[in-house]
Design a protein around this motif. Structure first.
Motif, mmCIF file in Angstrom:
data_model
loop_
_atom_site.group_PDB
_atom_site.id
_atom_site.type_symbol
_atom_site.label_atom_id
_atom_site.label_comp_id
_atom_site.label_asym_id
_atom_site.label_seq_id
_atom_site.Cartn_x
_atom_site.Cartn_y
_atom_site.Cartn_z
ATOM 1 N N ARG A 73 0.834 -1.207 0.000
ATOM 2 C CA ARG A 73 0.000 0.000 0.000
ATOM 3 C C ARG A 73 0.864 1.251 0.000
ATOM 4 N NH1 ARG A 73 -2.908 -2.589 3.915
ATOM 5 N NH2 ARG A 73 -2.089 -1.253 5.556
ATOM 6 N N THR A 74 1.840 1.312 0.926
ATOM 7 C CA THR A 74 2.551 2.570 1.148
ATOM 8 C C THR A 74 3.837 2.682 0.339
ATOM 9 O OG1 THR A 74 3.894 1.652 2.921
ATOM 10 C CG2 THR A 74 1.779 2.604 3.553
ATOM 11 N N GLN A 75 4.283 1.567 -0.253
ATOM 12 C CA GLN A 75 5.561 1.534 -0.953
ATOM 13 C C GLN A 75 6.743 1.806 -0.029
ATOM 14 O OE1 GLN A 75 5.703 0.214 -3.863
ATOM 15 N NE2 GLN A 75 3.492 0.052 -3.714
ATOM 16 N N LYS A 76 6.523 1.614 1.266
ATOM 17 C CA LYS A 76 7.638 1.679 2.224
ATOM 18 C C LYS A 76 7.652 0.357 2.973
ATOM 19 C CE LYS A 76 8.767 6.300 2.438
ATOM 20 N NZ LYS A 76 9.443 6.641 1.179
ATOM 21 N N THR A 77 8.825 -0.240 3.127
ATOM 22 C CA THR A 77 8.888 -1.492 3.875
ATOM 23 C C THR A 77 9.274 -1.254 5.326
ATOM 24 O OG1 THR A 77 11.193 -1.786 3.236
ATOM 25 C CG2 THR A 77 9.528 -2.854 1.856
ATOM 26 N N ARG A 78 9.692 -0.021 5.628
ATOM 27 C CA ARG A 78 10.216 0.304 6.964
ATOM 28 C C ARG A 78 11.346 -0.647 7.355
ATOM 29 N NH1 ARG A 78 7.450 4.519 8.356
ATOM 30 N NH2 ARG A 78 8.267 4.844 10.432
ATOM 31 N N THR A 79 12.163 -0.983 6.379
ATOM 32 C CA THR A 79 13.376 -1.761 6.640
ATOM 33 C C THR A 79 14.546 -0.975 6.060
ATOM 34 O OG1 THR A 79 13.306 -2.958 4.534
ATOM 35 C CG2 THR A 79 12.148 -3.946 6.398
ATOM 36 N N ILE A 80 15.712 -1.100 6.689
ATOM 37 C CA ILE A 80 16.903 -0.552 6.061
ATOM 38 C C ILE A 80 18.023 -1.591 6.187
ATOM 39 C CG2 ILE A 80 16.215 1.825 6.692
ATOM 40 C CD1 ILE A 80 19.366 1.373 7.917
ATOM 41 N N GLY A 81 18.980 -1.502 5.282
ATOM 42 C CA GLY A 81 20.085 -2.451 5.273
ATOM 43 C C GLY A 81 21.368 -1.777 5.726
ATOM 44 N N VAL A 82 22.096 -2.445 6.598
ATOM 45 C CA VAL A 82 23.385 -1.937 7.071
ATOM 46 C C VAL A 82 24.468 -2.926 6.637
ATOM 47 C CG1 VAL A 82 24.788 -1.325 9.078
ATOM 48 C CG2 VAL A 82 22.350 -0.794 9.054
ATOM 49 N N ILE A 83 25.514 -2.422 5.999
ATOM 50 C CA ILE A 83 26.576 -3.293 5.502
ATOM 51 C C ILE A 83 27.889 -2.961 6.195
ATOM 52 C CG2 ILE A 83 27.867 -3.996 3.435
ATOM 53 C CD1 ILE A 83 25.391 -3.376 1.798
ATOM 54 N N VAL A 84 28.461 -3.953 6.870
ATOM 55 C CA VAL A 84 29.764 -3.780 7.525
ATOM 56 C C VAL A 84 30.709 -4.848 6.986
ATOM 57 C CG1 VAL A 84 28.760 -2.827 9.637
ATOM 58 C CG2 VAL A 84 29.167 -5.276 9.488
#
Lengths: 352, 352
Positions: A73-84
């Motif tokens: 619906r919102t086109q937002k997953t409310r997830t973010i990716g962190v790469i270390v």
């Protein structure tokens, strides 16, 4: 649309949980009304009585909003990716922790991936995160002029570089003033009376490795004259083992040096082990300064004099920048540079 | 269905990327054929020529499978959630790292969340992970008989406990033999000649805290008789600060003790600081044994004798169990218990 969704939901096992459709049926309203009642940004469009009725049904049925459906619906997953590069390197966990704390406050969840500085793994991980529909990326592994920045830009995913700076104007970066940190360490040793100072540095294709070496070199030239010799050895990675071997070579080839500035604490711990291995005393024979002030650097022997990196602050600033980018706010694209402080402990003293 | 999806995709900016529908149109086939061609498990159902034709279109258009769409088809998101108390505690990163390595190999991505052992945060994080549709959870924060286990069971999400054991038969747990680890430490001190040994332990509502204390107590009773006094102080958390204050009380109240077994290395580092603070010598006046063998325990002063926890192995086994559960394989629900080994360094010696 309503009908299609409902059919699909009923047909599959995972979706056999209570859905928005079930809530709507109980409340005797259209599902879009339920959706509005549950969305703080749209709640004002419906009556308080209706909100109360829907809330009661939500509670009675134990309905929990489904992130996948909400994402569609919102086109937002409310997830973010962190790469270390490696969570096992103690510099990264406090940064990741700060990012998760900040984003968790506003309902985000955080993917974390390790790459061991392998460009193939980095590319694969970026692909997987993008394919999961992350709203943004925070990357601590970019090399100088890293082409992987293009991958993120091309995918249109808001991206912030943290700790390492790819030096690409298209994305903001949050880091410490690496060059000034090393210069400060050199000045401290000069003030103590050292005249033969060497550098055990990290990979020169990383902003951290290159800028710290540049800062070291510049401070030495300032202290000892433009024609003075600059003594440096570089590890292939910022690891204890690489510090041990680089420092070993240094001690074998340059017997006159009285102090070492290490490119980070991992290298410094490796230097300490090489120094001990040769029966040399630190700080008696060789003074040593590290960088980052990782956990337990006050408990090693001798307690390590080092430049403190405000890791938590780096993570928080990167998270805040990313949130603004995701929300479409105007942000400063350039470098966001924090200061390091000298922490004086026992590994650097006057030369003998 | 096909049409509805397409309309929706075209209507939104994020979805304006190349879709499976675009690939299907180019290849002149139904989208479900493209889906089959891209799914290794179903690829055999279509001809090699068709696979080649579709692959060419995928490459030409730069199509990347969208995880959200794929999740709605397969009911698997290929995400899992990992919950730790604090990534900044060096015991956790190697476990998380191992889980990410193992799951990354088979295309999973890993959410990580910190809870600071706060049950409210734990519940909220489990909710958020479940609402993101994770295929499974690996939890390192369960307390003994933790009611949050019910939350996971109720949601029907495959769950594995790692490191800490909630002692709930419904879910498998992977941990070390905490009681035997402490008993081994006591036996080592007894062999060295110690007769007054104390414990600085962790919270007793955690399997780690309780089982380590039990192992300590049992080994002391075995060595010194059933009527012998058991001397122990407990920290409110497994932290350096709590170790410092618990050890301080211990040293003030029990002047005859010659050795301490700490519930983990964080507590042990706190003990060292309390010992140094009082001008007492370790190991000269007080011997000390830790548990876990965290990073840098060989570089602290004195290098810490400790029980080694195979953290990477814990993470790998937890990941493997979870993969089997997700794949619907039969697994052993009980406790999967790994051994700890005594690492002899310099913090424990013969009593004076």
């Amino acid at each position: 649309m309503d009908r299609v969704k409902k059919t699909k939901i009923k047909a599959t096992p995972r979706m056999s949980r209570v859905t928005i459709i079930d809530v709507a049926e109980q409340a005797g309203v259209h599902w879009s009304t339920v959706s509005r009642a549950l969305n703080p940004a749209k709640r004002h469009l419906i009556s308080p009585e209706m909100i109360e009725r829907i809330s009661a049904c939500v509670k009675r049925l134990g309905y929990r909003q489904n992130a996948m459906a909400s994402a569609l619906r919102t086109q937002k997953t409310r997830t973010i990716g962190v790469i270390v590069s490696n969570l096992g390197d103690p510099i990264h966990p406090p940064i990741v922790r700060a990012i998760e704390d900040r984003l968790g406050e506003i309902g985000y969840v955080v993917f974390v991936g390790n790459t061991d500085n392998d460009s193939m793994r980095e590319a694969a991980l970026i692909d997987r995160f993008i394919s999961q529909g992350v709203d943004g990326l925070i990357v601590a592994t970019f090399k100088l002029k890293d082409p992987l920045v293009d991958k993120c830009l091309l995918a249109g995913v808001p991206t912030v570089a943290v700790f390492r700076d790819p030096e690409r104007p298209e994305i903001p970066s949050v880091r410490v003033d690496d060059a000034e940190a090393m210069a400060r360490a050199v000045r401290h040793l000069v003030e103590l009376g050292h005249r033969k100072i060497a550098h055990v540095g990290g990979p020169q294709n990383l902003s951290t490795g290159r800028n710290r070496y540049r800062g070291f070199r510049k401070a030495c030239k300032t202290a000892f004259g433009a024609d003075s010799e600059v003594i440096a050895k570089f590890g292939k990675a910022f690891t204890v083992d690489e510090g041990h071997s680089a420092c070993g070579e240094l001690l074998d080839q340059h017997r006159a040096i009285t102090a070492i500035v290490a490119g980070n604490d991992m290298l410094a711990i490796g230097c300490l082990s090489a120094i001990n291995h040769r029966g040399i005393k630190c700080p008696g024979d060789i003074s040593l300064i590290g960088m980052n002030d990782m956990l337990f650097m006050d408990a090693v022997y001798p307690p390590l004099t080092t430049m403190h990196t405000p890791s938590r602050e780096l993570g928080l600033q990167a998270a805040n920048l990313l949130i603004d980018m995701i929300d479409g706010k105007k942000i400063e694209k350039g470098r966001h540079i924090l200061a390091s402080n000298l922490i004086i402990r026992s590994s650097a003293s006057k030369p003998n």
